[in-house]
Design an enzyme around this catalytic site. Structure first.
Site, short mmCIF file in Angstrom:
data_model
loop_
_atom_site.label_atom_id
_atom_site.label_comp_id
_atom_site.label_asym_id
_atom_site.label_seq_id
_atom_site.Cartn_x
_atom_site.Cartn_y
_atom_site.Cartn_z
N ILE A 14 -5.21 4.99 2.95
CA ILE A 14 -4.81 5.72 1.76
C ILE A 14 -3.75 4.96 0.97
CG2 ILE A 14 -3.74 7.86 0.92
CD1 ILE A 14 -4.99 9.23 3.40
N TYR A 193 2.17 15.85 15.47
CA TYR A 193 1.73 15.47 14.13
C TYR A 193 1.83 16.66 13.18
CZ TYR A 193 -1.19 13.57 10.38
OH TYR A 193 -1.67 13.15 9.17
#
Length: 344
Positions: A14, A193
């Site tokens: 990304i 996460y």
């Protein structure tokens, strides 16, 4: 005046796709790729220069999981640039992700299949570790290092007559249920996460409360489900080959399956184009893709509140103070040892 933009984790996925989109939007901007692996950073820079030969692209060594590396990199940034217009906090890790195979197959043939893929809720766990700073690795890399970076770059982000943007790459996996103020590093849980991404949503809100008056504005985005090295690490490669056709089929029924880094970077790119006054501090800007592959961005309200974000902000300030103190003590001890060797 050319814009100065720094992107962490810019060497692939990304981050690299964002850099490509930014250069197509404005070839005159000054771009800094802040990466842990400099060999990959050089390769990314070469790839970008192939399509944009006149672009101004700098490299910066930065390991956001190390406070010392963050402070050293920030010092270089302040020496190199007199201002910073955009700071994209994109670097992140999900170490040793493990999938609950039973839950996976159960969800694959249920009405919750879209939600399962979109959020990984109840599907993934990660084996976190303690790093050299004595911090949980996921917390340090995804949140704390970036927080210290923003703090250390305050002088070039917050200047009179200047507006600057901080943009965090968050996730739809960011959930209140995975986060606890009593365990901000997520030492006791199995979803570090999700916890770190929810914490970044909270800190973005706190930064707006503390820094909007100084010209700094913070936002968070969700790239959707993107196939990157992080994603591919969850399952064996042959398994992805088997289920990718299913995922493209599911995309007809949901807009969160962006799948490609280019599409996943859509929300990051869209915030580059948005006017500051249009930003909603409590919205997460989602990269979305239609069944036919068209990319667009949509804001969605986050499950966050001012009190929790302020409490986390205070905790991180205290942790930053402790980290700086520890590093100073280490440096003083090293200097004392060198002096002792010299005198002997």
């Amino acid at each position: 005046m050319e814009k100065v933009i720094l992107v962490t984790g810019a060497n692939s996925g990304i981050g690299l796709a964002l850099c490509e989109r930014l250069l197509y939007e404005d070839s005159q901007l000054q771009l800094c790729l802040a990466c842990r692996n400099m060999q990959r950073a050089e390769a990314a820079r070469s790839a970008l220069l192939t399509s944009h030969p006149d672009a101004q692209i700098d490299l910066l060594h930065l390991d956001v999981g190390s406070v010392r590396s963050v402070l050293h990199a920030a010092h270089k940034v302040k020496a190199r640039y007199n201002r910073l217009d955009y700071l994209y906090l994109n670097a992140g890790i999900m170490p040793n992700p493990q999938i609950d195979i039973k839950a996976f197959f159960k969800g694959l043939f249920s009405s919750n299949v879209v939600k399962m893929f979109a959020t990984a809720e109840g599907l993934l766990t990660q084996q976190d570790h303690v790093n050299k700073d004595g911090l949980q690795e996921v917390f340090a890399t995804n949140l704390f290092g970036h927080f210290v970076l923003v703090r250390e770059l305050d002088s070039i982000l917050c200047q009179a007559g200047q507006t600057s943007r901080v943009v965090w790459t968050s996730s739809s996996n960011a959930r209140r249920s995975a986060f606890s103020l009593d365990d901000v590093q997520h030492r006791l849980g199995t979803e570090p996460y999700a916890s770190s991404k929810y914490a970044s949503d909270l800190i973005s809100l706190a930064l707006n409360r503390h820094k909007n008056s100084q010209g700094l504005y913070s936002s968070v985005i969700c790239p959707g489900l993107v196939m990157t090295n992080l994603t591919y690490g969850i399952l064996p490669s042959f398994f992805w080959t088997l289920i990718m056709p299913i995922m493209y089929l599911i995309r007809i029924f949901t807009n969160t399956f962006t799948l490609t880094p280019h599409n996943g970077a859509g929300a990051l790119h869209s915030l580059f184009l948005k006017k500051t006054e249009s930003l909603d501090p409590k919205a997460k800007y989602h990269s979305l893709t239609s069944g036919m592959g068209s990319n667009y961005t949509q804001p969605r309200q986050m499950d966050i509140d001012d009190d929790m974000s302020e409490a986390l902000y205070v905790k991180l300030l205290e942790m930053e103070k402790s980290a700086r103190k520890r590093l100073k003590e280490e440096d003083d001890n090293k200097q004392a040892y060198k002096n002792g060797l010299h005198n002997s």
